[in-house]
Design a protein around this motif. Structure first.
Motif, PDB file in Angstrom:
ATOM      1  N   MET B   1     -14.682 -17.632   8.781  1.00 14.48           N
ATOM      2  CA  MET B   1     -14.346 -18.106   7.409  1.00 14.48           C
ATOM      3  C   MET B   1     -13.223 -17.302   6.783  1.00 14.48           C
ATOM      4  N   THR B   2     -12.077 -17.723   6.469  1.00 13.20           N
ATOM      5  CA  THR B   2     -10.945 -16.772   5.968  1.00 13.20           C
ATOM      6  C   THR B   2     -11.082 -17.136   4.509  1.00 13.20           C
ATOM      7  N   ARG B   3     -10.679 -15.860   3.902  1.00 11.92           N
ATOM      8  CA  ARG B   3     -10.799 -15.777   2.353  1.00 11.92           C
ATOM      9  C   ARG B   3      -9.368 -16.402   1.781  1.00 11.92           C
ATOM     10  N   PRO B   4      -9.288 -16.938   0.957  1.00 12.68           N
ATOM     11  CA  PRO B   4      -8.005 -17.489   0.119  1.00 12.68           C
ATOM     12  C   PRO B   4      -7.138 -16.395  -0.198  1.00 12.68           C
ATOM     13  N   SER B   5      -5.885 -16.442  -0.002  1.00 12.46           N
ATOM     14  CA  SER B   5      -4.914 -15.461  -0.204  1.00 12.46           C
ATOM     15  C   SER B   5      -4.988 -15.359  -1.801  1.00 12.46           C
ATOM     16  N   ARG B   6      -4.655 -13.927  -1.842  1.00 18.93           N
ATOM     17  CA  ARG B   6      -4.347 -13.720  -3.420  1.00 18.93           C
ATOM     18  C   ARG B   6      -2.899 -13.547  -3.848  1.00 18.93           C
ATOM     19  N   THR B   7      -2.244 -14.140  -4.745  1.00 16.06           N
ATOM     20  CA  THR B   7      -0.955 -14.216  -5.186  1.00 16.06           C
ATOM     21  C   THR B   7      -0.624 -12.743  -5.867  1.00 16.06           C
ATOM     22  N   VAL B   8       0.398 -12.228  -5.273  1.00 15.16           N
ATOM     23  CA  VAL B   8       1.008 -11.007  -5.554  1.00 15.16           C
ATOM     24  C   VAL B   8       2.392 -11.579  -6.290  1.00 15.16           C
ATOM     25  N   LEU B   9       2.671 -11.477  -7.343  1.00  9.94           N
ATOM     26  CA  LEU B   9       3.722 -11.682  -8.341  1.00  9.94           C
ATOM     27  C   LEU B   9       4.587 -10.436  -8.482  1.00  9.94           C
ATOM     28  N   ILE B  10       5.804 -10.426  -7.927  1.00  9.07           N
ATOM     29  CA  ILE B  10       6.831  -9.442  -7.886  1.00  9.07           C
ATOM     30  C   ILE B  10       7.777  -9.813  -9.230  1.00  9.07           C
ATOM     31  N   VAL B  11       7.557  -9.213 -10.402  1.00  9.64           N
ATOM     32  CA  VAL B  11       8.062  -9.496 -11.709  1.00  9.64           C
ATOM     33  C   VAL B  11       9.249  -8.428 -11.977  1.00  9.64           C
ATOM     34  N   SER B  12      10.450  -8.744 -12.121  1.00 10.96           N
ATOM     35  CA  SER B  12      11.498  -7.801 -12.434  1.00 10.96           C
ATOM     36  C   SER B  12      12.527  -8.452 -13.270  1.00 10.96           C
ATOM     37  N   ASP B  13      13.295  -7.683 -14.131  1.00 14.23           N
ATOM     38  CA  ASP B  13      14.247  -8.087 -14.812  1.00 14.23           C
ATOM     39  C   ASP B  13      15.479  -7.843 -14.121  1.00 14.23           C
ATOM     40  N   HIS B  14      15.497  -7.712 -12.901  1.00 12.38           N
ATOM     41  CA  HIS B  14      16.754  -7.382 -12.317  1.00 12.38           C
ATOM     42  C   HIS B  14      16.534  -7.899 -10.725  1.00 12.38           C
ATOM     43  N   THR B  15      17.095  -6.901  -9.772  1.00 13.44           N
ATOM     44  CA  THR B  15      16.946  -7.517  -8.352  1.00 13.44           C
ATOM     45  C   THR B  15      15.570  -7.570  -7.695  1.00 13.44           C
ATOM     46  N   GLY B  16      14.405  -6.676  -8.350  1.00 10.48           N
ATOM     47  CA  GLY B  16      13.200  -6.827  -7.917  1.00 10.48           C
ATOM     48  C   GLY B  16      13.003  -5.926  -6.436  1.00 10.48           C
ATOM     49  N   LEU B  17      14.099  -5.190  -6.361  1.00  8.53           N
ATOM     50  CA  LEU B  17      13.637  -4.231  -5.068  1.00  8.53           C
ATOM     51  C   LEU B  17      12.885  -3.279  -5.247  1.00  8.53           C
ATOM     52  N   THR B  18      13.033  -2.479  -6.527  1.00 10.92           N
ATOM     53  CA  THR B  18      12.226  -1.619  -6.796  1.00 10.92           C
ATOM     54  C   THR B  18      10.486  -1.776  -6.961  1.00 10.92           C
ATOM     55  N   ALA B  19      10.242  -2.845  -7.680  1.00 11.68           N
ATOM     56  CA  ALA B  19       8.940  -3.467  -7.729  1.00 11.68           C
ATOM     57  C   ALA B  19       8.410  -3.984  -6.542  1.00 11.68           C
ATOM     58  N   GLU B  20       9.342  -4.527  -5.583  1.00 12.41           N
ATOM     59  CA  GLU B  20       8.812  -5.094  -4.256  1.00 12.41           C
ATOM     60  C   GLU B  20       8.302  -3.956  -3.300  1.00 12.41           C
ATOM     61  N   ASN B  21       9.410  -2.890  -3.225  1.00 19.56           N
ATOM     62  CA  ASN B  21       9.128  -1.834  -2.534  1.00 19.56           C
ATOM     63  C   ASN B  21       7.851  -1.149  -2.917  1.00 19.56           C
ATOM     64  N   THR B  22       7.509  -0.865  -4.085  1.00 20.52           N
ATOM     65  CA  THR B  22       6.357  -0.144  -4.933  1.00 20.52           C
ATOM     66  C   THR B  22       4.987  -0.890  -4.462  1.00 20.52           C
ATOM     67  N   ALA B  23       4.936  -2.223  -4.849  1.00 14.46           N
ATOM     68  CA  ALA B  23       3.938  -3.011  -4.406  1.00 14.46           C
ATOM     69  C   ALA B  23       3.541  -3.114  -3.062  1.00 14.46           C
ATOM     70  N   ARG B  24       4.458  -3.194  -2.247  1.00 13.05           N
ATOM     71  CA  ARG B  24       4.202  -3.211  -0.789  1.00 13.05           C
ATOM     72  C   ARG B  24       3.803  -1.780  -0.139  1.00 13.05           C
ATOM     73  N   ALA B  25       4.105  -0.852  -0.946  1.00 11.81           N
ATOM     74  CA  ALA B  25       3.834   0.592  -0.420  1.00 11.81           C
ATOM     75  C   ALA B  25       2.265   0.815  -0.953  1.00 11.81           C
ATOM     76  N   LEU B  26       2.076   0.241  -2.066  1.00  8.76           N
ATOM     77  CA  LEU B  26       0.664   0.284  -2.716  1.00  8.76           C
ATOM     78  C   LEU B  26      -0.195  -0.404  -1.627  1.00  8.76           C
ATOM     79  N   LEU B  27      -0.130  -1.788  -1.476  1.00  8.62           N
ATOM     80  CA  LEU B  27      -0.761  -2.873  -0.843  1.00  8.62           C
ATOM     81  C   LEU B  27      -0.922  -2.853   0.587  1.00  8.62           C
ATOM     82  N   ALA B  28       0.137  -1.854   1.385  1.00  8.07           N
ATOM     83  CA  ALA B  28      -0.111  -1.445   2.798  1.00  8.07           C
ATOM     84  C   ALA B  28      -1.432  -0.641   2.827  1.00  8.07           C
ATOM     85  N   HIS B  29      -1.766   0.020   1.883  1.00  5.97           N
ATOM     86  CA  HIS B  29      -3.333   0.783   1.928  1.00  5.97           C
ATOM     87  C   HIS B  29      -4.436  -0.062   1.928  1.00  5.97           C
TER      88      HIS B  29
END
Lengths: 270, 270
Positions: B1-29
């Motif tokens: 049984m696969t669990r449903p994916s949880r949505t990760v929203l990366i919300v930025s007022d600009h390019t979103g690169l910093t937000a995405e990098n940090t989110a992925r660095a956290l979630l990689a754990h």
């Protein structure tokens, strides 16, 4: 009287990209502070963390209070950093704690989880996209445009190549680019190789004076770099974009990060 | 049984690169959590933040509890996001507060401070480095090696080009690259154009089987791609590196981010 620069140490157990991005994003909100950035990457052991704290102690002995921004998650190494005479910003710790609570499982807290190749498929896609961008740069390989996610169109030096390489390397997006030249302006219609790909075209334009400055750096005193020629090309390119009705971005004061993010947002909407 | 994916929203007022990098660095754990990433960049107004919270509310109505990672610093937009039925990670807020205390001045909290062109000199350096890398890619323009910060040396498809482009675009480092070929191996000495630049050479090597796989993708069933040829070239290249005594990096399972960070650490020590 200039104030002495304050040292900003970016300390990471891996590449340091996330730590540096976040530190710079935070410090950009304090534009008047004189700062000196120092990178300490691959600080993967307690002994290496000790080297950093010794370095900080030496700065503190000269009356400075450095700032440490760190993404280190190993508890002992982090404690060592936090013992330094500095203001320490633990960039991942609080988020990891909250995620542990949210997921109900402990964080791996292993070294260098991110920016390695654990996302193998994503990494291969980025490298393939880079090969693709290089193979179809500057109007080359136009028979491959069918495989592109986006085709950037604009006059020479409007920002097409840096943008397509960045889209590939950072985002894994397959971007080709097509340079508009005199022949295209004479036809007053979409260049033939672009015709079948209208939906993925994205125009880049630029202030003619800025273009003149950029081209002058390359080929000073040439017709190519003259303000007159730049004005002519930009005017004709913009006329073509508006006739064909493709999205256009002015790159005059936009970074590749901004241009790429704008294109991605457009692709998602499209 | 696969669990449903949880949505990760990366919300930025600009390019979103910093937000995405940090989110992925956290979630990689948390490698076992099924996640679905959604980017919402250029969320620069309260109304656009409301669009995001409506989107989150729609997911919550289906029983999901999304994760929001945001670098938005505008207080009203941030409050709007925090009102959403989601776990919200305010990635910059706590750091900004601590820095205000540290510097004794308020944060600018203006939209999109980072990844724009406010660091004009740094940006120009990155673009110049990119032009340089392209002009001296693959052994071209070897008369310009004197201007390089580093010259990458290795057999075809060992990772030289992606690394030099990344060094330029991300770090503003001027990297050239030189492909080792049969002539060079026969000479059993440093290629002539590299001779004057020994101190800035950096060797890239790779597992011959991995090289065979990469080259096969390019030119299947060619001598160039054969395992035998790959083994031969890698052996000769490694022998050359060790004879000349230059630093060597194995790129077999290293990302461009890792290879580039390793080179930077080396340059700093050098």
């Amino acid at each position: 009287m200039t104030r002495p620069s304050r040292t900003v140490l970016i300390v990471s157990d891996h590449t340091g990209l996330t730590a540096e991005n976040t530190a710079r994003a935070l410090l950009a909100h304090f534009p008047d502070q004189p700062l000196r950035y120092v990178q300490r990457s691959f600080v993967a052991t307690l002994e290496m963390a000790r080297e950093v704290t010794r370095e900080v102690a030496a700065l503190a002995a000269q009356g400075e209070r450095p700032l440490i921004f760190t993404t280190i998650t190993d508890p002992a190494a982090l404690r060592e950093l936090e013992s330094a005479p500095a203001r320490v910003f633990d960039l991942l710790g609080p988020g990891l704690g909250a995620l542990e609570e949210e997921f109900g499982v402990p964080a791996a807290r292993s070294v260098g989880r991110f920016h390695d190749m654990h996302d193998q498929a994503g990494y291969v896609a980025r490298m393939d996209a880079l090969d693709f961008a290089l193979a179809t740069d500057d109007g080359l390989g136009d028979r491959q445009y069918g495989l592109a996610d986006v085709v950037l169109v604009g006059v020479s030096r409007a920002g097409k190549t840096p943008t397509s390489l960045f889209l590939a390397l950072q985002h894994g997006v397959r971007a080709s680019n097509y340079p508009l030249a005199e022949d295209d302006f004479e036809r007053e219609a979409l260049p033939v190789p672009l015709e079948p790909h209208r939906a993925k075209l994205y125009g880049l334009t630029i202030d003619p004076r800025r273009l003149h400055a950029i081209r002058t750096q390359r080929k000073a005193a040439s017709r190519y770099a003259s303000l007159e020629q730049c004005e002519h090309e930009v005017r004709r390119a913009e006329r073509l974009f508006s006739r064909v009705g493709i999205p256009v971005r002015d790159t005059t004061s936009a970074s590749v990060e901004e241009i790429a993010a704008g294109i991605l947002a457009q692709l998602r909407r499209g």
